[in-house]
Design a protein around this motif. Structure first.
Motif, PDB file in Angstrom:
ATOM      1  N   ASP A 203      79.186 111.709  44.530  1.00 14.87           N
ATOM      2  CA  ASP A 203      79.709 110.379  44.201  1.00 14.87           C
ATOM      3  C   ASP A 203      80.296 110.352  42.792  1.00 14.87           C
ATOM      4  N   ALA A 204      79.567 110.940  41.833  1.00 12.10           N
ATOM      5  CA  ALA A 204      80.064 110.969  40.458  1.00 12.10           C
ATOM      6  C   ALA A 204      81.392 111.711  40.381  1.00 12.10           C
ATOM      7  N   SER A 205      81.479 112.818  41.110  1.00  7.68           N
ATOM      8  CA  SER A 205      82.721 113.590  41.123  1.00  7.68           C
ATOM      9  C   SER A 205      83.847 112.800  41.763  1.00  7.68           C
ATOM     10  N   PHE A 206      83.543 112.092  42.860  1.00  5.02           N
ATOM     11  CA  PHE A 206      84.569 111.293  43.550  1.00  5.02           C
ATOM     12  C   PHE A 206      85.161 110.249  42.620  1.00  5.02           C
ATOM     13  N   PHE A 207      84.314 109.495  41.927  1.00  2.00           N
ATOM     14  CA  PHE A 207      84.813 108.419  41.079  1.00  2.00           C
ATOM     15  C   PHE A 207      85.529 108.975  39.842  1.00  2.00           C
ATOM     16  N   ALA A 208      85.045 110.113  39.322  1.00  2.00           N
ATOM     17  CA  ALA A 208      85.733 110.731  38.189  1.00  2.00           C
ATOM     18  C   ALA A 208      87.129 111.186  38.600  1.00  2.00           C
ATOM     19  N   ARG A 209      87.248 111.764  39.789  1.00  2.00           N
ATOM     20  CA  ARG A 209      88.547 112.221  40.268  1.00  2.00           C
ATOM     21  C   ARG A 209      89.471 111.043  40.559  1.00  2.00           C
ATOM     22  N   ALA A 210      88.910 109.944  41.080  1.00  6.70           N
ATOM     23  CA  ALA A 210      89.725 108.757  41.321  1.00  6.70           C
ATOM     24  C   ALA A 210      90.286 108.214  40.013  1.00  6.70           C
ATOM     25  N   GLU A 211      89.481 108.252  38.962  1.00  3.39           N
ATOM     26  CA  GLU A 211      89.944 107.789  37.659  1.00  3.39           C
ATOM     27  C   GLU A 211      91.054 108.684  37.125  1.00  3.39           C
ATOM     28  N   VAL A 212      90.885 109.995  37.304  1.00  3.16           N
ATOM     29  CA  VAL A 212      91.923 110.927  36.872  1.00  3.16           C
ATOM     30  C   VAL A 212      93.221 110.667  37.628  1.00  3.16           C
ATOM     31  N   ALA A 213      93.129 110.490  38.947  1.00  3.72           N
ATOM     32  CA  ALA A 213      94.327 110.231  39.757  1.00  3.72           C
ATOM     33  C   ALA A 213      95.045 108.971  39.283  1.00  3.72           C
ATOM     34  N   ALA A 214      94.273 107.934  38.946  1.00  5.25           N
ATOM     35  CA  ALA A 214      94.881 106.699  38.443  1.00  5.25           C
ATOM     36  C   ALA A 214      95.531 106.923  37.085  1.00  5.25           C
ATOM     37  N   ASP A 215      94.878 107.703  36.225  1.00  8.16           N
ATOM     38  CA  ASP A 215      95.414 107.967  34.890  1.00  8.16           C
ATOM     39  C   ASP A 215      96.769 108.670  34.939  1.00  8.16           C
ATOM     40  N   ILE A 216      96.901 109.632  35.849  1.00 10.33           N
ATOM     41  CA  ILE A 216      98.134 110.423  35.882  1.00 10.33           C
ATOM     42  C   ILE A 216      99.141 109.868  36.880  1.00 10.33           C
ATOM     43  N   GLY A 217      98.787 108.764  37.560  1.00 11.05           N
ATOM     44  CA  GLY A 217      99.699 108.147  38.503  1.00 11.05           C
ATOM     45  C   GLY A 217      99.979 109.001  39.715  1.00 11.05           C
ATOM     46  N   ALA A 218      98.943 109.729  40.178  1.00 14.73           N
ATOM     47  CA  ALA A 218      99.122 110.609  41.337  1.00 14.73           C
ATOM     48  C   ALA A 218      99.228 109.779  42.601  1.00 14.73           C
ATOM     49  N   SER A 219     100.304 109.976  43.336  1.00 12.30           N
ATOM     50  CA  SER A 219     100.509 109.219  44.566  1.00 12.30           C
ATOM     51  C   SER A 219     100.253 110.062  45.804  1.00 12.30           C
ATOM     52  N   ASP A 220     100.503 111.394  45.716  1.00 11.87           N
ATOM     53  CA  ASP A 220     100.246 112.236  46.882  1.00 11.87           C
ATOM     54  C   ASP A 220      98.988 113.049  46.612  1.00 11.87           C
ATOM     55  N   GLY A 221      98.033 112.963  47.525  1.00  9.88           N
ATOM     56  CA  GLY A 221      96.735 113.584  47.311  1.00  9.88           C
ATOM     57  C   GLY A 221      96.768 115.086  47.244  1.00  9.88           C
ATOM     58  N   GLY A 222      97.659 115.747  48.005  1.00  7.49           N
ATOM     59  CA  GLY A 222      97.632 117.199  48.116  1.00  7.49           C
ATOM     60  C   GLY A 222      97.716 117.923  46.797  1.00  7.49           C
ATOM     61  N   GLY A 223      98.836 117.768  46.077  1.00  8.63           N
ATOM     62  CA  GLY A 223      99.019 118.483  44.823  1.00  8.63           C
ATOM     63  C   GLY A 223      98.024 118.065  43.761  1.00  8.63           C
ATOM     64  N   ALA A 224      97.754 116.767  43.665  1.00  6.13           N
ATOM     65  CA  ALA A 224      96.810 116.272  42.669  1.00  6.13           C
ATOM     66  C   ALA A 224      95.399 116.745  42.970  1.00  6.13           C
ATOM     67  N   ASP A 225      95.004 116.748  44.244  1.00  5.25           N
ATOM     68  CA  ASP A 225      93.672 117.217  44.616  1.00  5.25           C
ATOM     69  C   ASP A 225      93.499 118.688  44.248  1.00  5.25           C
ATOM     70  N   TYR A 226      94.501 119.495  44.521  1.00  2.00           N
ATOM     71  CA  TYR A 226      94.432 120.917  44.196  1.00  2.00           C
ATOM     72  C   TYR A 226      94.329 121.113  42.686  1.00  2.00           C
ATOM     73  N   ALA A 227      95.120 120.371  41.923  1.00  3.36           N
ATOM     74  CA  ALA A 227      95.062 120.468  40.466  1.00  3.36           C
ATOM     75  C   ALA A 227      93.678 120.071  39.958  1.00  3.36           C
TER      76      ALA A 227
END
Length: 306
Positions: A203-227
């Motif tokens: 859960d902690a990892s999920f929310f941390a990653r969601a925050e990162v995705a919002a910070d960098i404006g990631a719209s497509d999960g594939g490339g951002a998830d891999y990064a």
């Protein structure tokens, strides 16, 4: 491969391509502290607390003794490693090769026929200028480093630069993290493990990653998830103590070549910050802490206190 916590102090000798095999000078010391990537602490702790979770979700590989020798190399891997060392301006005073071992995958090893290495010998130096780096004053966690490194990793994955092209060819494929990162498991798999620690870490990892995705404006999960997978599993933390009373600087680093070094509970090497021969070239350095046999795999500790 890379999540670290360790502690130590020593400053390496000059790192040049043709230096003789030698030990670091005990009179030249510089404290350098390393620790695990902050938003992965709960996840790593929970992974180590779980026993016997259900297939097909496998636990992290067991640590293996560093005395085992590397085998089954191939020229293609060695050519890629040589190319990456060259394009990253990295220095390996002793010849390094990539080898495969059952159960641990690919690892960085000393080339056979070179006589091994005694304790205190520099094995690898990678300039921070050739790495993906997030720096912050002080020796605390800092803010926004995961977002900064994820954005940099996305840039590296899309770049045509020679360093980045060589690096990508040695990275795990995007699907490689689905078995080892609970945050990437199918819905319900974490809950079926019966481990509250694992659930909390995921859960902690999920929310941390969601925050990162919002910070960098990631719209497509594939490339951002891999990064984010790369940042979460291959980032280290080093602290350079300030000289002359200056404040320390914390570096979160994703480093080519270095990120292929595997873990052992009985490591034969460690990593630290070094400011270069000229005092102006910040680098990530790996040195032996025990004798490394001819052809042996180089391993560091990802966790615990050393």
């Amino acid at each position: 491969m890379l999540l670290f916590i360790a502690q130590g102090s020593v400053r390496p000798p000059p790192m040049t391509a043709n230096i003789p095999l030698r030990q670091w000078s005990p009179s030249a010391r510089r404290t350098s502290r390393r620790s695990i990537s902050t938003y992965s602490v709960l996840l790593l702790t929970s992974l180590r607390s779980v026993r016997g979770w259900a297939a097909p979700h496998r636990p992290p590989p067991r640590a293996t003794p560093c005395s085992a020798l590397c085998t089954d190399g191939n020229d293609a891997d060695d050519d890629l490693l040589s190319s990456l060392l060259r394009h990253a301006d990295a220095d390996a005073p002793l010849p390094l090769v990539l080898r495969r071992r059952p159960g641990t995958g690919r690892g960085l090893c000393l080339r056979t026929g070179r006589g091994g290495a005694p304790p205190g010998v520099a094995l690898l130096s990678v300039p921070l200028a050739a790495c993906l780096v997030a720096a912050a004053p002080g020796d605390g966690a800092g803010e926004g480093w995961a977002s900064s490194l994820t954005a940099a990793a996305l840039g590296m994955l899309a770049s045509d630069a020679l360093r980045d092209a060589a690096w990508r060819r040695l990275l795990p494929p995007p699907g490689a993290f689905r078995g080892s990162l609970p945050v990437r498991w199918p819905e319900g798999a974490v809950g079926s493990s019966g481990s509250r620690a694992l659930e909390g870490g995921a859960d902690a990892s999920f929310f941390a990653r969601a925050e990162v995705a919002a910070d960098i404006g990631a719209s497509d999960g594939g490339g951002a998830d891999y990064a984010m997978d790369l940042v979460q599993t291959r980032t280290c933390r080093i602290v350079a103590d300030g000289a002359g009373g200056a404040d320390a600087t914390t570096y979160r680093v994703l480093a080519p070549v270095f990120d292929m070094i595997n873990h052992s509970d009985r490591p034969n090497a460690e990593f630290l910050y070094w400011d270069g021969d000229d005092g102006k070239t910040p680098s990530l350095v790996v040195r032996t802490i025990g004798a490394v046999a001819d052809g042996e795999e180089i391993k560091i500790s990802y966790g615990g206190e050393g």
